[in-house]
Scaffold this active site. Structure first.
Site, short mmCIF file in Angstrom:
data_model
loop_
_atom_site.label_atom_id
_atom_site.label_comp_id
_atom_site.label_asym_id
_atom_site.label_seq_id
_atom_site.Cartn_x
_atom_site.Cartn_y
_atom_site.Cartn_z
N CYS A 9 -25.23 1.44 -18.44
CA CYS A 9 -26.27 0.62 -17.86
C CYS A 9 -26.33 -0.59 -18.92
CB CYS A 9 -27.40 1.61 -18.00
SG CYS A 9 -29.10 0.68 -18.22
N CYS A 54 -29.88 -1.03 -20.76
CA CYS A 54 -30.16 0.01 -21.38
C CYS A 54 -30.56 -0.11 -22.89
CB CYS A 54 -29.38 1.45 -21.22
SG CYS A 54 -29.67 2.12 -19.60
N CYS A 83 0.88 -1.17 0.09
CA CYS A 83 -0.02 -0.06 0.16
C CYS A 83 0.88 1.29 0.00
CB CYS A 83 -0.91 -0.05 1.29
SG CYS A 83 -1.76 1.52 1.31
#
Length: 534
Positions: free
Chosen positions: A446, A449, A104
């Site tokens: 989406c 969609c 990290c």
């Protein structure tokens, strides 16, 4: 607690941290050996190591390398593992724990600051035991400590943890820990003490109380200090010491002032002697006139009590030419507007904000604003000159600037059975149109969609020639409008003539035939037969 970044996150790491990481690997490997003794034995070993460091520093004070300094600081911080964690936390009144992961980058940036804070706290005689744990290697222990991301800072008071809520510089850590475990204020009685203090502290609040316990406002000053977790409070009975800390001091009576290491360095408090008022003063003055946003101060910036925030996105060289006039503007609107500078080349910081304005490819300076109370945003659409910025800020302060809504360029709707609507044409083509509007709201990401769009295309062709009915669609990722409140995609809305303020929501799970029945039912055409069959 900071969010856990991906292992390939891009963060700057100073060269000397390479040595630090090598040292960390050695420590982690050595922790495979079970610790035999109790916590007292480990602390004794620590004291012996530090005594050697101190002797070496006395023998050659001017020759201690940066690597040796880092190594010494790291040894002050105990390494926790599966064997010693519970014993050390239960056996000490105060334990400050840093949970980290070797991969990290933010952990790597925080560790030297944490070690520096540990050094300062030890020199101050703090009873706090500073420790760290590799949360990836000892995941079970880290989970028991409620370390859920990296890096995480926790303070254990008699075995009970509380999350760290301060900043991420070594000074921030020292101040927060001292306030949680010791006195809320620091008392300085001599010039020497004040001079040593000034070498390490850059932002602080100073209180002059010649008769400390009897001075009006002293109790409220101490109360304010105990309620604040970020700023060092200093009190003194000496006007000479107070003058050294706050050179603009013009009284020998009771006085409170704030010192910062920036353009507006000295600010005197002139309010009533009430803790809440002193805290309000601090909240309005603790940030610089212009705050540079970084990964480590984002939480503090967003939590600022000044919720109307002006953000200047600019390259470093371009910002330098704006810095002075911006400071003058910031001083003019102090406590009303907060000014924030974001390096536009830092995509991790700049892009999330610029995307909200639909400006993903900005190359030049952008000036924008957010009202965090109203969840509204504003954009300076003219040239970002000093005069235009000042006018923009004046409008923000007086509430005369209209919120900004994203919009794609106005499209050519000459062809196609479904009309493309954008933010700028939503009023004209939907709200003010005399037609009934069957509107599909979609986004590129989406998943369902595309299938629905095909159904809408089919419906538009089926109802071609149907009087006063328009089929339309809008990409909600690139277009906004204050009257379009949609947060679920895809969404279909039927805006009926005369009822545009209350559009009807059409089920996106309906088949094309069911939608056709719905349209016929709602519009009730009298001059033609129903067109339900597709």
């Amino acid at each position: 607690m900071l969010m856990k970044p991906k292992p390939n996150s891009n963060f700057s790491i100073f060269p000397f941290l390479l040595l630090l990481l090598c040292f960390l690997i050695v420590v982690v490997r050595s922790s495979d050996v079970a610790v035999e003794g109790g916590s007292d034995e480990e602390l004794d070993d620590l004291e012996q190591l530090l005594a050697v460091d101190e002797q070496l520093q006395e023998d050659r004070p001017d020759q201690q390398s940066e690597a040796e300094t880092v190594s010494k600081a790291q040894r002050i911080v105990l390494e926790l593992n599966g064997d010693n964690t519970k014993r050390l936390i239960d056996g000490n009144e105060f334990v400050m724990v840093l949970g980290y992961a070797p991969w990290c980058a933010r952990s790597a940036e925080l560790m030297p600051r944490f070690a520096e804070a540990a050094t300062d706290l030890k020199e101050m005689g703090s009873p706090v035991l500073m420790a760290k744990i590799d949360g990836e290697r000892y995941s079970k222990v880290a989970s028991q400590l409620e370390i859920k991301g990296f890096p995480t800072l926790l303070l254990f008071l008699n075995g009970t943890s509380q999350p760290y809520t301060g900043g991420f510089s070594s000074e921030d850590i020292v101040i927060w820990v001292q306030k949680k475990t010791g006195a809320s204020t620091m008392i300085l009685n001599t010039v020497d003490e004040a001079q040593r203090f000034l070498k390490k502290h850059h932002t602080f609040v100073v209180g002059l109380f010649e008769k400390s316990e009897d001075s009006p406002g002293h109790d409220e000053f101490v109360k304010a200090a105990s309620l604040d977790n970020e700023i060092q409070f200093v009190e003194t009975r000496s006007s000479v010491v107070a003058k050294l800390l706050f050179p603009d001091l013009k009284t020998n009576n009771v006085f409170v002032g704030m010192v910062k290491s920036e353009a507006e360095r000295y600010t005197a408090y002139d309010g009533p002697w009430q803790a809440e008022k002193i805290l309000e003063f601090l909240n309005s003055n603790k940030f610089p006139l212009i705050t540079k946003l970084t990964e480590s101060n984002t939480v503090r910036v967003y939590a600022s009590p000044v919720k109307l925030q002006v953000m200047v996105f600019s390259k470093t060289d371009d910002f330098e030419t704006l810095a002075q006039p911006l400071e003058d503007i910031a001083r003019q609107f102090k406590s009303k507007l907060m000014f924030i500078y974001i390096d536009i080349s830092n995509e991790n910081l700049a892009m999330p904000f610029l995307t909200l304005f639909g400006i993903e490819d900005a190359k030049k300076t952008v000036v924008a604003a957010f009202n965090n109370n109203l969840n509204s945003k504003f954009l300076l659409e003219s040239d970002p000159s000093a005069s235009n910025i000042e006018e923009f800020c004046s409008g923000l302060a007086h509430g005369t600037v209209s919120p900004y809504y994203k919009s794609e360029p106005i499209p050519d709707n000459q062809n196609g059975s479904v009309v493309a609507v954008v933010g700028r044409t939503f009023d004209e083509l939907v709200l003010k149109s005399r037609d009934n509007v069957f509107l599909e709201v979609h986004t590129p990401w989406c998943l369902t969609c595309e299938g629905l769009s095909k159904q809408v295309e089919k419906l538009s062709k089926h109802f071609k020639g149907f009087e006063n009915l328009v089929f339309a669609r809008i990409d909600a990722s690139a277009n906004e409008h204050p009257k379009l409140k949609v947060d679920d995609y895809p969404t279909i809305l039927l805006y009926k003539t005369g009822e545009k303020e209350k559009p009807l929501k059409v089920s996106t799970k309906s088949s094309a035939k069911e939608m056709a029945v719905f349209i016929n039912k709602e519009l009730k055409p009298k001059d033609r037969s129903a067109k339900d069959e597709l």
